[in-house]
Write an enzyme that holds these catalytic residues in place. Structure first.
Site, PDB file in Angstrom:
ATOM      1  N   GLU A 253       9.847 -11.749 -21.463  1.00  0.00           N
ATOM      2  CA  GLU A 253      10.093 -11.910 -20.018  1.00  0.00           C
ATOM      3  C   GLU A 253       9.790 -10.574 -19.347  1.00  0.00           C
ATOM      4  O   GLU A 253      10.535  -9.609 -19.539  1.00  0.00           O
ATOM      5  CB  GLU A 253      11.577 -12.239 -19.765  1.00  0.00           C
ATOM      6  CG  GLU A 253      12.046 -13.544 -20.351  1.00  0.00           C
ATOM      7  CD  GLU A 253      11.663 -14.749 -19.511  1.00  0.00           C
ATOM      8  OE1 GLU A 253      11.087 -14.552 -18.421  1.00  0.00           O
ATOM      9  OE2 GLU A 253      11.917 -15.860 -19.957  1.00  0.00           O
ATOM     10  N   CYS A 287      13.157  -8.564 -10.839  1.00  0.00           N
ATOM     11  CA  CYS A 287      11.855  -9.014 -11.356  1.00  0.00           C
ATOM     12  C   CYS A 287      11.283 -10.126 -10.494  1.00  0.00           C
ATOM     13  O   CYS A 287      10.073 -10.228 -10.340  1.00  0.00           O
ATOM     14  CB  CYS A 287      11.988  -9.456 -12.807  1.00  0.00           C
ATOM     15  SG  CYS A 287      13.237 -10.716 -13.068  1.00  0.00           S
TER      16      CYS A 287
HETATM   17  P1  NDP Z   1      11.513  -1.410 -20.076  1.00  0.00           P
HETATM   18  O1  NDP Z   1      10.356  -2.241 -20.510  1.00  0.00           O
HETATM   19  O2  NDP Z   1      11.278   0.008 -19.865  1.00  0.00           O
HETATM   20  O3  NDP Z   1      12.718  -1.544 -21.107  1.00  0.00           O
HETATM   21  C1  NDP Z   1      13.252  -2.808 -21.472  1.00  0.00           C
HETATM   22  C2  NDP Z   1      14.033  -2.658 -22.766  1.00  0.00           C
HETATM   23  O4  NDP Z   1      13.126  -2.380 -23.838  1.00  0.00           O
HETATM   24  C3  NDP Z   1      15.041  -1.515 -22.756  1.00  0.00           C
HETATM   25  O5  NDP Z   1      16.196  -1.899 -23.465  1.00  0.00           O
HETATM   26  C4  NDP Z   1      14.283  -0.433 -23.480  1.00  0.00           C
HETATM   27  O6  NDP Z   1      15.118   0.521 -24.062  1.00  0.00           O
HETATM   28  C5  NDP Z   1      13.586  -1.240 -24.556  1.00  0.00           C
HETATM   29  N1  NDP Z   1      12.451  -0.568 -25.177  1.00  0.00           N
HETATM   30  C6  NDP Z   1      11.749   0.507 -24.734  1.00  0.00           C
HETATM   31  N2  NDP Z   1      10.755   0.816 -25.596  1.00  0.00           N
HETATM   32  C7  NDP Z   1      10.820  -0.088 -26.601  1.00  0.00           C
HETATM   33  C8  NDP Z   1      10.060  -0.319 -27.789  1.00  0.00           C
HETATM   34  N3  NDP Z   1       9.020   0.439 -28.100  1.00  0.00           N
HETATM   35  N4  NDP Z   1      10.413  -1.337 -28.592  1.00  0.00           N
HETATM   36  C9  NDP Z   1      11.454  -2.143 -28.268  1.00  0.00           C
HETATM   37  N5  NDP Z   1      12.217  -1.985 -27.161  1.00  0.00           N
HETATM   38  C10 NDP Z   1      11.901  -0.970 -26.334  1.00  0.00           C
HETATM   39  O7  NDP Z   1      12.067  -2.136 -18.748  1.00  0.00           O
HETATM   40  P2  NDP Z   1      13.213  -1.652 -17.802  1.00  0.00           P
HETATM   41  O8  NDP Z   1      14.485  -1.502 -18.563  1.00  0.00           O
HETATM   42  O9  NDP Z   1      12.722  -0.502 -16.998  1.00  0.00           O
HETATM   43  O10 NDP Z   1      13.399  -2.934 -16.858  1.00  0.00           O
HETATM   44  C11 NDP Z   1      12.626  -3.155 -15.729  1.00  0.00           C
HETATM   45  C12 NDP Z   1      11.544  -4.160 -16.017  1.00  0.00           C
HETATM   46  O11 NDP Z   1      12.131  -5.353 -16.466  1.00  0.00           O
HETATM   47  C13 NDP Z   1      10.767  -4.536 -14.772  1.00  0.00           C
HETATM   48  O12 NDP Z   1       9.396  -4.599 -15.069  1.00  0.00           O
HETATM   49  C14 NDP Z   1      11.290  -5.920 -14.435  1.00  0.00           C
HETATM   50  O13 NDP Z   1      10.395  -6.706 -13.716  1.00  0.00           O
HETATM   51  C15 NDP Z   1      11.557  -6.466 -15.801  1.00  0.00           C
HETATM   52  N6  NDP Z   1      12.483  -7.571 -15.746  1.00  0.00           N
HETATM   53  C16 NDP Z   1      12.029  -8.824 -16.026  1.00  0.00           C
HETATM   54  C17 NDP Z   1      12.878  -9.915 -15.919  1.00  0.00           C
HETATM   55  C18 NDP Z   1      12.408 -11.282 -16.276  1.00  0.00           C
HETATM   56  O14 NDP Z   1      13.250 -12.137 -16.521  1.00  0.00           O
HETATM   57  N7  NDP Z   1      11.117 -11.570 -16.316  1.00  0.00           N
HETATM   58  C19 NDP Z   1      14.268  -9.755 -15.488  1.00  0.00           C
HETATM   59  C20 NDP Z   1      14.649  -8.395 -15.249  1.00  0.00           C
HETATM   60  C21 NDP Z   1      13.768  -7.345 -15.375  1.00  0.00           C
HETATM   61  P3  NDP Z   1      15.439   1.856 -23.234  1.00  0.00           P
HETATM   62  O15 NDP Z   1      16.035   1.403 -21.936  1.00  0.00           O
HETATM   63  O16 NDP Z   1      16.430   2.525 -24.096  1.00  0.00           O
HETATM   64  O17 NDP Z   1      14.143   2.567 -23.071  1.00  0.00           O
END
Ligand code: NDP
Length: 508
Positions: A253, A287
């Site tokens: 997502e 999002c």
């Molecule tokens: P990120 O993609 O930066 O991070 C999402 C999660 O992935 C965090 O827990 C992060 O950890 C983790 N992560 C980071 N690197 C890795 C890796 N290499 N392998 C596995 N996990 C990893 O997103 P954000 O947290 O900044 O969230 C914002 C984004 O989420 C926006 O693009 C938004 O549109 C999207 N979003 C989508 C939704 C949907 O339902 N489609 C709903 C809500 C948000 P850490 O934080 O520790 O880096």
């Protein structure tokens, strides 16, 4: 080891927890820079162990069956309601959003949890299907069995609602869950885990691992049976790549660049209200937030006037009277600033605010118009309280422009005469007609996107099935007089079968 939480107001620092040498990090209130809590940075060994213990818990959880699981999930729901403000305070502290927005998030969590628990048996339970003509002697059933352990990786913008779209549905389907919350909101993740353990003390069916991206990557490698990721498209690709090493299935997502279409016969004040809320609430960090509007020329001036009338009164801040909070992830502020700058550099006009509206960690509402369609403010996810309003000749042209992007998450249409018709032409997973974001609050509806917004679905019956594998079973009820799938079949058996097929299936 020193690690920095991305975007924190103050750099998170390493410390060692008590006598253990486990590194820890801090979650920070983005409004004040104050430390909200400290959390371990879990490594691969710890995460793999969490998945192993979750696997033991899952066997017990699955054995309980739908009714017993429902009773426990209902008890959790009741607890979440009774301690809703406690959860909201933590959400507000870690994200900076106003308390009422945090409460609203928890209200949605509770409603989805109720739906998932109530509907799991009906959607996933064993049911008979017609065996068809050829296998009339068979009793055929299908049921949806849990995967086992589901790894959930969540973002920070709705730190309870978004991951619970996976967690609640995965648990209701009979899986256990290991959850890696965003590094910005680990406290909310731990709170969810603790409260479930209060009502399900027997086994840890929900475990939380905390840390940075490496901890998320460790979860992808820890032997979970499925990984449900919500976050940015770039990280989604990395998650898929890591999960491909072990052929672990993924639900992805990702972000969006949702458009709102305003038709010539739209209720303009409702459309303007929806545009303002869709773009600015939660500081635009949604999002499915409205990032761009395509408004039909004939009503554009009036619509813009109404949007500005609403948006110019909205202010970001940390005080309780603020309309919306800060940009939670500090590093996003520069992205927002650059999108505004790029829009105006490339010929767009600012109708409200501009680069001056960026005053970290806050950004006040910015409304831009006549922005070229290839500008970053139109093509990339801004994730801030900014709105691009571009004029189109017809609503159909608006749909075309909306569909031209690489994302396809949600969408909004305001039209009195052809709302659903226009909605059906949008290349997106969800559309709200004459309201905004409504679909996310309807638990029976699937939620997810296409294109760079990802694939797979949370919420609704599809969301339950996303966390289950279909198992088909046939049970022979009696022997057929002629068994064509046997070496003992008489000569001519298949020929007779073909004749039968010609008769019943060879014509209309
Ligand atoms: P990120 O993609 O930066 O991070 C999402 C999660 O992935 C965090 O827990 C992060 O950890 C983790 N992560 C980071 N690197 C890795 C890796 N290499 N392998 C596995 N996990 C990893 O997103 P954000 O947290 O900044 O969230 C914002 C984004 O989420 C926006 O693009 C938004 O549109 C999207 N979003 C989508 C939704 C949907 O339902 N489609 C709903 C809500 C948000 P850490 O934080 O520790 O880096």
């Amino acid at each position: 080891m020193t690690q920095t939480a991305r975007g924190s107001v103050e750099a998170s620092v390493d410390r060692t927890a008590g006598t253990s040498s486990e590194p820890i990090f801090e979650s920070i209130d983005p409004r004040t820079g104050e430390v909200v809590g400290t959390h371990p940075i879990h490594d691969q060994e710890h995460v793999s162990e969490a998945v192993r213990t979750a696997r033991d818990a899952q066997r017990w959880w699955e054995e309980l069956g739908f009714e017993q699981r429902k009773r426990r999930l209902d008890a959790w729901r009741e607890l979440l309601v009774s301690r809703l403000d406690e959860a909201a305070e933590l959400i507000a502290a870690e994200t900076g959003k106003p308390m009422d927005d945090a409460r609203l998030e928890m209200v949605l969590v509770v409603d989805h949890l109720h739906w998932a628990a109530a509907k799991a048996r009906k959607v996933l339970g064993r049911r008979g299907v017609s065996p068809g003509l050829l296998m009339a002697n068979q009793a055929a059933t299908v049921e949806y069995r849990p995967f086992g352990v589901v790894g959930v990786i969540g973002p920070w913008n709705y730190p309870a609602f978004t991951p619970m779209g996976s967690i609640a549905y995965a648990l209701a389907a009979g899986n256990s869950v290991v959850f890696k919350p965003s590094e910005l909101t680990p406290g909310v993740g731990e709170w969810l885990c603790r409260t479930l353990a209060e009502v399900v003390p027997e086994h840890p069916v929900l475990r939380v691992v905390t840390g940075f991206g490496d901890t998320g990557a460790a979860l992808c490698r820890a032997g979970a049976d499925k990984v449900a990721f919500t976050g940015s498209t770039e990280t989604g690709k990395r998650v898929m790549a890591t999960c491909s090493e072990s052929l672990t299935p993924v639900l992805v997502e990702c972000g969006g660049k949702d458009a709102l279409i305003v038709d010539s016969d739209a209720d303009l004040s409702a459309a303007a209200e929806a545009a303002a809320w869709g773009a600015v609430s939660n500081a635009g960090q949604t999002c499915i937030g409205v990032e761009r509007v395509y408004v039909v020329e004939s009503v554009a001036d009036r619509f813009i006037e109404l949007v500005l009338g609403r948006a110019e009164k909205l202010r970001a801040g940390g005080q309780s009277t603020a309309d919306f909070g800060p940009i939670t992830m500090g590093s996003q502020v520069e992205v927002i600033r650059e999108h505004i700058a790029d829009a105006t550099r490339s010929g767009g006009r600012s109708l409200l605010g501009g680069e001056d509206s960026v005053r970290p960690p806050y950004v006040d509402p910015v409304v831009l118009t006549d922005v070229p369609e290839d500008s970053a403010a139109v093509t990339e996810e801004t994730f801030g309280p900014t709105l691009v309003i571009n004029r189109v000749r017809t609503a159909e042209e608006g749909v075309e422009r909306a569909n031209a992007g690489r994302y396809g998450l949600g969408g909004t249409v305001f039209s009195r005469s052809k709302g659903v018709e226009l909605a059906r032409r949008l290349r997106s997973g969800m559309v709200a007609v004459n309201s905004v974001i409504a679909f996310a609050a309807v638990p029976a509806l699937p939620f997810g996107g296409v294109g760079d917004s990802g694939f797979g679905r949370i919420h609704g019956a599809d969301g339950l099935r996303e966390f289950a594998r279909p198992q088909a079973i046939t049970r022979s009820r009696f022997r057929m007089p002629i068994e064509p799938m046997s070496f003992g079949r008489p000569k001519g058996a298949v020929r007779n079968l073909v004749r039968l097929m010609r008769l019943v299936r060879g014509r209309r």
